[in-house]
Structures are given as C-alpha cells and as structure tokens.
Write an enzyme that holds these catalytic residues in place. Sequence first.
Site, short mmCIF file in Angstrom:
data_model
loop_
_atom_site.label_atom_id
_atom_site.label_comp_id
_atom_site.label_asym_id
_atom_site.label_seq_id
_atom_site.Cartn_x
_atom_site.Cartn_y
_atom_site.Cartn_z
N ASP A 111 -4.03 -22.60 5.47
CA ASP A 111 -5.12 -22.14 6.32
C ASP A 111 -4.56 -21.10 7.28
OD1 ASP A 111 -7.23 -21.73 8.08
OD2 ASP A 111 -7.82 -23.83 8.10
N LEU B 4 -27.46 -13.56 -3.81
CA LEU B 4 -28.57 -13.50 -4.76
C LEU B 4 -28.16 -13.77 -6.20
CD1 LEU B 4 -31.53 -12.77 -5.47
CD2 LEU B 4 -30.79 -10.36 -5.57
N ASP C 150 -30.89 -10.37 7.85
CA ASP C 150 -30.97 -9.39 6.76
C ASP C 150 -31.51 -8.06 7.27
OD1 ASP C 150 -30.00 -11.05 4.84
OD2 ASP C 150 -31.94 -11.55 3.96
N THR D 61 -22.14 -4.37 6.28
CA THR D 61 -22.90 -4.98 7.38
C THR D 61 -22.54 -4.35 8.73
OG1 THR D 61 -21.24 -6.73 7.59
CG2 THR D 61 -23.16 -7.20 6.21
N LYS E 173 -16.90 -8.50 11.22
CA LYS E 173 -16.35 -7.35 10.52
C LYS E 173 -16.21 -6.15 11.46
CE LYS E 173 -15.85 -9.22 6.48
NZ LYS E 173 -14.49 -9.52 5.98
N TYR F 157 -21.64 -12.82 11.16
CA TYR F 157 -20.74 -12.36 10.09
C TYR F 157 -20.49 -10.87 10.22
CZ TYR F 157 -19.39 -10.48 5.57
OH TYR F 157 -18.77 -9.77 4.57
N ASN G 260 -22.58 -4.76 -2.07
CA ASN G 260 -22.81 -6.11 -2.60
C ASN G 260 -22.10 -6.33 -3.93
OD1 ASN G 260 -24.88 -5.60 -0.58
ND2 ASN G 260 -25.72 -7.57 -1.21
N SER H 292 -17.14 -4.55 5.33
CA SER H 292 -18.47 -4.72 4.76
C SER H 292 -19.44 -3.67 5.28
CB SER H 292 -19.00 -6.12 5.12
OG SER H 292 -20.36 -6.25 4.82
N ASP I 277 -4.45 -19.12 -0.07
CA ASP I 277 -5.86 -19.51 0.05
C ASP I 277 -5.90 -20.95 0.55
OD1 ASP I 277 -8.71 -20.06 -0.56
OD2 ASP I 277 -8.57 -18.24 -1.78
N ASN I 278 -6.91 -21.26 1.35
CA ASN I 278 -7.06 -22.66 1.79
C ASN I 278 -8.03 -23.44 0.90
OD1 ASN I 278 -9.59 -21.76 2.58
ND2 ASN I 278 -9.37 -22.29 4.74
#
Length: 340
Positions: A59, A200, A298, A126, A153, A149, A179, A124, A32-33
């Site tokens: 990174d 949220l 959204d 998305t 994906k 974003y 989510n 995701s 992890d960075n």
Amino acid sequence: MAKILVTGGTGYIGSHTVLELDKAGYEVIIVDNLSNSNIKILTQLHAISGKWFEFVQMDLQDEHAVQQFAEENRDITGIIHFAASKAVGESVEKPLKYYKNNFYSLINLLVSFNNRMDFVFSSSCTVYGQPDHLPVTESAPVKKAESPYGNTKQIAEEILSETTAVNADLRVIALRYFNPVGAHETALIGELPNGVPANLIPFITQSAIGKRGPITVYGNDYETPDGSAIRDYIHVVDLAKAHVKALKRLEEKKADRNYEVFNIGTGKGTSVLEIIAAFEEVTGEKLDYKIGPRRAGDVMQVYGDVQKSNEELAWKAELDIKEMMRSAWEWEKYIKINPF
C-alpha cells in the site's frame, strides 16, 4: 534494460501498460495493493508474454514501506504511477478516502525516491471540468473540479509541477486521458472492477451477459445531439502505448521543460446512447437500459484536442469504438467461463 516501476500494475490500464513496456524492452516491477485488482492478473500477463513480472504487494499510503522499497530498488530509473482511487461517483460519497489515498501515495513515491527519476503520471480529462470550448486543448484553463476525484488529479498535477520547478532531477509527463475502454486482443486481460462497476462499459458488458440488471443512462436532457452525456473513449491498448511514448520522451530528454502535459484520446466525442448502439451492432446483443437522472460529479461533454500528443509524442489512437466494444465483450465472455 531500464527498470520501470508500474504502480497499480495489476489494474486495468496498468496491466496493459506492463505488456507494452515489456514489448518495448523494459524491465518491469509491479507494485499494487490489490484493492481494486486481482492477483491472477499476473498469471494472465504470463500467459500473454511468457514472463513472470516481479510483483510487490504494498500500500503506497504506508510511508515506511515505500521508503524501504525505494532503498532496495535504487536501480529503478522511471515510474509510471497509476495507483489511485478512481470512481467519480464514489469520490463524491467518500471524499476523504480519495484525498488520503491519492495524495499519500504520490507524495510517498516522490519523497522516497528523492525526486530523481522519470515520472509518468496518470492524470485525467476531469481536470478540465466542463470546458468552455471543445475540443479541449492542454492550454485550456483548469476549472474548479466537479468531483473530489477530479480535484485529486488537479492538485496532484500542481504538486508535480511545483516539485519539478525546484528539482531538475525530476522529469514529469502528466497524461490527461479520456475514457479508457476495451481489452487486450487476446481477451486475457481487461477491465475487472471489484463489485458494481462505476464505469459505463464494464456495466454494459456485465448487463449483457446477465450479471447485472438494466443499464442506467444518467441523463437524457443534456444539450447534446441525443441528450446523453458525451465522452472521448480511448482503447486501453492505445492508451498503454502512449505511456511508453511518454517514458521514451523523458529518457531521451526531448522535453523543453521538466513538466509537460498531454491529452490522450481520439479527439472525437461519443455519447452514451451511441456507445449502447455500437455495442449492440458489433455483438448482436440487445441491451436493456433505462433513463435515469443526471449523476453528481458528471460533466455534460468533453473530448480532447490531441494534436500535441500526435506531434510531440509521435503517438496516435488507432483503434475505433467498434473495436473497443468488440474486445470488451470478448473479455467479458472469457471471464464468465474463466472467473477470477
């Protein structure tokens, strides 16, 4: 024990997955960075598991560093790849940050490990944009992304699909999850965004505890029962367990192709206003919220058909919205007393 690399392993979903991998008997190494996580998570993982997990701060955009890491860790047999920039709103404002980080990290991993591994990719919902039909299945068309974003994906999935098509030694499962919310049952790890939360639930919990001001509900004029946007919320522990199931499927060579996708959710949509009501019911805290305009990027509503993951991964979500809200609140109260 198989040695598994978890990128972004001090992050929200990554840290919970580390614990589930450990419980399943895997040796875990975390990279992890720390751009959106905290090194103290390693102490929290130790408090829960009794183990100090191997950790490398790096990174993944650094091609040379990733190559050197891969050369020193040829015994890694599987990768679960979480490391990515992930805020929809920020991606609209800073698209190049998202394209650079999310693509370089993925490509550097694939090249450095010579495409020879079991690879679970953090995708995701998305990728579906605003679906034509709900619940959305894995065979639904991937539409033009609503945000950079989401586009990262979609393209990352294309990279993985096309790479597996020409390399039989790379086996990939992309988990298109919905989510993630909630926290570990111990309340020792949970969602800990740097700065103002983009999601949220952490904004709700931070508002309730007095760290943030009023909550903004982005839009109450959608064509939904109460006018607010609808999502499929999944408890982070259930989600973590799905990654272990995916890894085992790859190891046991149960897949009939080198690239598969699975929806990971509850199969049920919950609106923003329903989330607020559930939080108030479970915690007894009254939330201060206001209605704002719709937010760029959204979609109106999305929730998944999870039959494929139930049947082929032998996985099913077990924790409900109330447990999601309860655990998220317990975590928020914990970090108020024990700040990171």
